[in-house]
Design an enzyme around this catalytic site. Structure first.
Site, PDB file in Angstrom:
ATOM      1  N   CYS A   1       3.229  -7.209  -0.776  1.00 57.40           N
ATOM      2  CA  CYS A   1       3.639  -8.501  -0.232  1.00 57.40           C
ATOM      3  C   CYS A   1       5.155  -8.433  -0.040  1.00 57.40           C
ATOM      4  O   CYS A   1       5.768  -7.419  -0.342  1.00 57.40           O
ATOM      5  CB  CYS A   1       3.187  -9.681  -1.090  1.00 57.40           C
ATOM      6  SG  CYS A   1       3.897  -9.801  -2.725  1.00 57.40           S
TER       7      CYS A   1
ATOM      8  N   CYS B   1       2.795  -9.896   4.627  1.00 59.02           N
ATOM      9  CA  CYS B   1       4.095  -9.287   4.949  1.00 59.02           C
ATOM     10  C   CYS B   1       4.202  -8.937   6.423  1.00 59.02           C
ATOM     11  O   CYS B   1       5.212  -8.432   6.876  1.00 59.02           O
ATOM     12  CB  CYS B   1       4.386  -8.074   4.073  1.00 59.02           C
ATOM     13  SG  CYS B   1       3.180  -6.774   4.153  1.00 59.02           S
TER      14      CYS B   1
ATOM     15  N   CYS C   1       4.967  -4.351   6.959  1.00 61.50           N
ATOM     16  CA  CYS C   1       4.118  -3.369   6.288  1.00 61.50           C
ATOM     17  C   CYS C   1       3.831  -2.210   7.227  1.00 61.50           C
ATOM     18  O   CYS C   1       3.412  -2.417   8.356  1.00 61.50           O
ATOM     19  CB  CYS C   1       2.811  -4.009   5.848  1.00 61.50           C
ATOM     20  SG  CYS C   1       3.057  -5.311   4.631  1.00 61.50           S
TER      21      CYS C   1
END
Length: 135
Positions: A11, A85, A89
């Site tokens: 996250c 995220c 990511c």
């Protein structure tokens, strides 16, 4: 996949959702799964409300520290679970991805974090069943 599958929870701050998910997976899988967590912009400390919510179910995550998501960590993980995220990511071909839509516990009290904690538990349990169908 190696003898022991590795799961990476990501996250943004690696302070709430990913820490709770990693705590659940360590608790439920024991040493059958390698558990990793990281954030694209890690916070300084784990969210105290997340620590408190996990302590209520007997899981201690006080020793965890938010970590920066490293390319090599993601590349060497079998399953990558992202939690809000977005584009931060990294995506690697051939990896299994799951994106868990969960409320962000940042700035919330423990009352608001409990339902997130419980939702994460049920998702971790489902993931664990898929990773180790023989168990």
């Amino acid at each position: 996949m190696a003898d022991k599958p590795s799961v990476l929870f990501v996250c943004v701050h690696n302070a709430g959702r990913s820490q709770m998910a990693a705590g659940w997976l360590r608790h439920l899988a024991g040493d059958a799964v390698e558990v990793r967590s990281a954030g694209s912009a890690p916070a300084d400390t784990v969210n105290p409300a997340a620590v408190e919510a996990m302590a209520e179910v007997g899981i201690d995550i006080t020793d965890q520290r938010p970590k920066l998501l490293e390319y090599a960590t993601a590349e060497s993980s079998d399953v990558i679970v992202t939690m809000g995220c977005g584009d931060a990511c990294p995506v690697f071909p051939g990896k299994r991805y799951e994106d868990w839509k969960l409320d962000d516990p940042a700035g919330q009290g423990v009352e608001a974090v409990r339902p997130i904690r419980d939702e994460i538990r049920s998702r971790v349990e489902a993931l664990l069943r898929e990773l180790s169908p023989a168990r």
